[in-house]
Design a protein around this motif. Structure first.
Motif, PDB file in Angstrom:
ATOM      1  N   ASP A 168       0.794  -1.225   0.000  1.00 10.90           N
ATOM      2  CA  ASP A 168       0.000   0.000   0.000  1.00 10.90           C
ATOM      3  C   ASP A 168       0.830   1.280   0.000  1.00 10.90           C
ATOM      4  O   ASP A 168       0.265   2.373  -0.053  1.00 10.90           O
ATOM      5  N   GLY A 169       2.138   1.177   0.112  1.00 11.57           N
ATOM      6  CA  GLY A 169       2.960   2.379   0.136  1.00 11.57           C
ATOM      7  C   GLY A 169       4.267   2.139   0.863  1.00 11.57           C
ATOM      8  O   GLY A 169       4.655   0.995   1.124  1.00 11.57           O
ATOM      9  N   LEU A 170       4.962   3.223   1.203  1.00  8.48           N
ATOM     10  CA  LEU A 170       6.233   3.135   1.902  1.00  8.48           C
ATOM     11  C   LEU A 170       6.012   2.773   3.369  1.00  8.48           C
ATOM     12  O   LEU A 170       5.050   3.225   3.993  1.00  8.48           O
ATOM     13  N   ILE A 171       6.918   1.964   3.926  1.00 15.16           N
ATOM     14  CA  ILE A 171       6.854   1.595   5.340  1.00 15.16           C
ATOM     15  C   ILE A 171       8.231   1.797   5.963  1.00 15.16           C
ATOM     16  O   ILE A 171       9.250   1.757   5.267  1.00 15.16           O
ATOM     17  N   PRO A 172       8.307   2.046   7.291  1.00 14.38           N
ATOM     18  CA  PRO A 172       9.613   2.168   7.951  1.00 14.38           C
ATOM     19  C   PRO A 172      10.416   0.883   7.802  1.00 14.38           C
ATOM     20  O   PRO A 172       9.867  -0.216   7.835  1.00 14.38           O
ATOM     21  N   TRP A 173      11.730   1.034   7.696  1.00 12.07           N
ATOM     22  CA  TRP A 173      12.593  -0.146   7.567  1.00 12.07           C
ATOM     23  C   TRP A 173      13.832   0.056   8.434  1.00 12.07           C
ATOM     24  O   TRP A 173      13.732  -0.061   9.659  1.00 12.07           O
ATOM     25  N   LEU A 174      14.975   0.402   7.869  1.00 13.56           N
ATOM     26  CA  LEU A 174      16.115   0.730   8.735  1.00 13.56           C
ATOM     27  C   LEU A 174      15.798   1.955   9.581  1.00 13.56           C
ATOM     28  O   LEU A 174      16.297   2.099  10.695  1.00 13.56           O
ATOM     29  N   ALA A 175      15.028   2.849   9.017  1.00 10.02           N
ATOM     30  CA  ALA A 175      14.527   3.978   9.803  1.00 10.02           C
ATOM     31  C   ALA A 175      13.220   3.543  10.457  1.00 10.02           C
ATOM     32  O   ALA A 175      12.237   3.259   9.778  1.00 10.02           O
ATOM     33  N   GLU A 176      13.206   3.488  11.790  1.00 13.72           N
ATOM     34  CA  GLU A 176      11.981   3.081  12.471  1.00 13.72           C
ATOM     35  C   GLU A 176      10.989   4.223  12.555  1.00 13.72           C
ATOM     36  O   GLU A 176       9.807   4.020  12.848  1.00 13.72           O
TER      37      GLU A 176
END
Length: 528
Positions: free
Chosen positions: A85-93
């Motif tokens: 559905d879109g961008l999600i946090p990854w290395l950046a929480e």
């Protein structure tokens, strides 16, 4: 007596041997069960996919096109990741957009390790962006023209200040692959750096085998991965001569499927068939800078009316495609304008426009890669019906891509993915008057010889609009202008089918902006 002793000794030996055998059988059985339990740690031991050489999968050595970059993405993490559905946090929480889009503050996770066991820190993140400005990655999303400075804030935060606000820049920052400072800081020629440690990232998989000659790769679980648990222990890419035959023989576990084979798999519970979103397509390019006849939009509109796109889809893709939108963004895009002007097949209208432009007879060269010659032949047939003679010039893909970037053509066909990405790619293609920076890949090269001041203004305005709905409205108007001017003609977007065996593995997913199940990192990880 001797016989009795011998009999007793014999029976004793039989008993001891039987006990050993029984114990060994138990030991083997226990270890088999334990091994089975270890197998159950991962839903699938090995997934095999179609291979081919796409370069060494570091951020600097993989090929600009194709799945090489997505293999790299399994090895290297980014600040954000693309979900359904879109961008999600990854290395950046967590992240914040501050100062009216001038600053991006990213909070970096604490529990991340590189493949060599060292901890990933904010120093690595700062180094990555500083290094990538000086040495653009193959898939380059940032330049020195974009970033003003990168600073550390507190224990685990990185503040990136951009030179100008840009609503699309979160997407670009978020996709940049983070690399380890302790490995790359002394590397002056990153494209030539192909040592083992060049593919040490922080992603869920690590590269354990690569054979350039055979086009094979093996990626195995990185056991200290910080994120969601891997569902697949190893991913292998192997060369096959016929992908469908290889799939049916179990040599690979997923493959693309042509529409004429749908009947074989659609109503069989052993298989699952899904249709890809239409984010891969072909477009017809015009060199308006060097060939003034093409700068007349009536000529470009005539060519579009002369093209029967549904016929192209039927004959090239066997019906698995969507006619190109004159506004460029495809129907599956989140910003698609469904009211944009379209050009249906009207050869008489094409002749009328050509006559008005003084071009009743026209001869043009069409440059294509050797993979699109059949498509070019069909286009030649269609344009001949309205008085346009086409001379086809083909070359291998790398040569063709180079010609496209250098605008060494009159007309050219270019096929590529990325049509579902951040709509700001329209800036790289169409912002004129020398303002477009273009890109490292031919599909993002700037356009010369075309200038629409109103379009320029809107393309720049959307960069500063951080309200998503108002920005979408701007892109609707941008698509209307592109459909009228036709600086290029989207021919069609492919919407091919993919088939796999769900009993083997059923964790596949599409990213919201991409067309391939196997390219999503989340396809191989547990999801809620």
């Amino acid at each position: 007596m001797n016989r009795k002793v011998l009999l007793i000794v014999f029976l004793l030996l039989v008993f001891i041997f039987s006990a050993i055998t029984f114990t060994g059988a138990i030991y083997f059985e226990i270890n088999s069960v334990m091994a089975g339990d270890r197998n159950l740690e991962y839903e699938v031991r090995v997934i095999r996919l179609e291979g081919g050489d796409w370069g060494y999968p570091s951020p600097y050595a993989h090929y600009p096109r194709g799945p090489g970059g997505y293999k790299m993405c399994l090895l290297f993490d980014s600040l954000l990741e693309r979900a359904e559905d879109g961008l999600i946090p990854w290395l950046a929480e967590d992240y914040q957009i501050k100062n009216n889009g001038k600053e991006y503050l990213f909070s970096i996770r604490d529990d991340v390790k590189w493949h060599d066991g060292q901890a990933l820190t904010v120093e690595d993140v700062k180094f990555t962006f500083d290094y990538a400005v000086e040495h653009p990655m193959v898939w380059s999303y940032i330049t020195g023209d974009d970033i003003e400075k990168v600073e550390l804030r507190g224990r685990n935060q990185v503040l990136i200040t951009v030179k100008e606000p840009n609503a699309a820049f979160l997407y670009n920052l978020g996709r940049t692959r983070i690399i380890p400072k302790h490995i790359w800081q002394g590397i002056e020629n990153p494209k030539e750096f192909t040592a083992e440690e060049a593919v040490f990232g922080s992603g869920p998989y690590r590269l354990t085998d690569y054979n350039k000659e055979h086009g094979t790769y093996r990626l195995e679980v990185f056991e200290d991965f910080w994120g969601p648990k891997q569902r697949v222990k190893a991913i292998e890419f192997v060369p096959v001569s016929e992908s469908i035959l290889a799939f049916e023989k179990g040599q690979i576990d997923l493959t693309d499927l042509s529409p004429d084979l749908l009947g074989r798999y659609q109503h069989n519970d052993e298989y699952k068939v899904v249709q890809k979103p239409a984010f891969w397509g072909y477009r017809l390019l015009f060199n308006m800078a060097d060939y003034p006849v093409l700068s007349d939009k009536r000529v470009r509109q005539a060519i579009n009316y002369a093209l029967d796109k549904n016929d192209l889809i039927a004959k090239i893709e066997r019906g698995a495609g969507v006619a190109g939108s004159a506004g460029v963004l495809p129907p599956d895009h989140v910003f698609y304008n469904n009211a944009v002007r379209q050009y249906t097949y009207k050869p008489e209208k094409a002749k009328e426009l050509l006559h008005d432009a003084g071009c009743d007879k026209l001869t043009l060269n069409l440059k294509v890669s050797d993979r699109t010659v059949r498509l070019a032949e069909l286009i030649r047939e269609q344009l001949a019906r309205v008085g346009i003679e086409i001379k086809i010039i083909s070359s291998d893909r790398k040569t063709h891509d180079s010609r496209v970037k250098d605008m060494e053509y009159e007309l050219a066909i270019l096929g590529h993915g990325g049509w579902g990405g951040e709509a700001d790619y329209l800036v790289d293609r169409f912002l004129s008057g020398g303002l477009s920076k273009g890109g490292l890949s031919p599909d993002t090269s700037g356009l010369k010889g075309y200038n629409n001041p109103e379009l320029n203004s809107l393309l720049l305005k959307q960069k500063y609009e951080f309200n998503n709905e108002r920005r979408k409205e701007l892109f609707f108007t941008i698509q209307d202008l592109l459909a009228e001017d036709l600086p290029e003609i989207p021919l069609y977007y492919t919407s091919a089918y993919t088939v796999y065996r769900p009993d083997k593995y059923d964790g596949w997913m599409f990213m919201y902006d991409h067309h391939n199940l196997t390219h999503s990192k989340l396809s191989y990880l547990e999801r809620e």
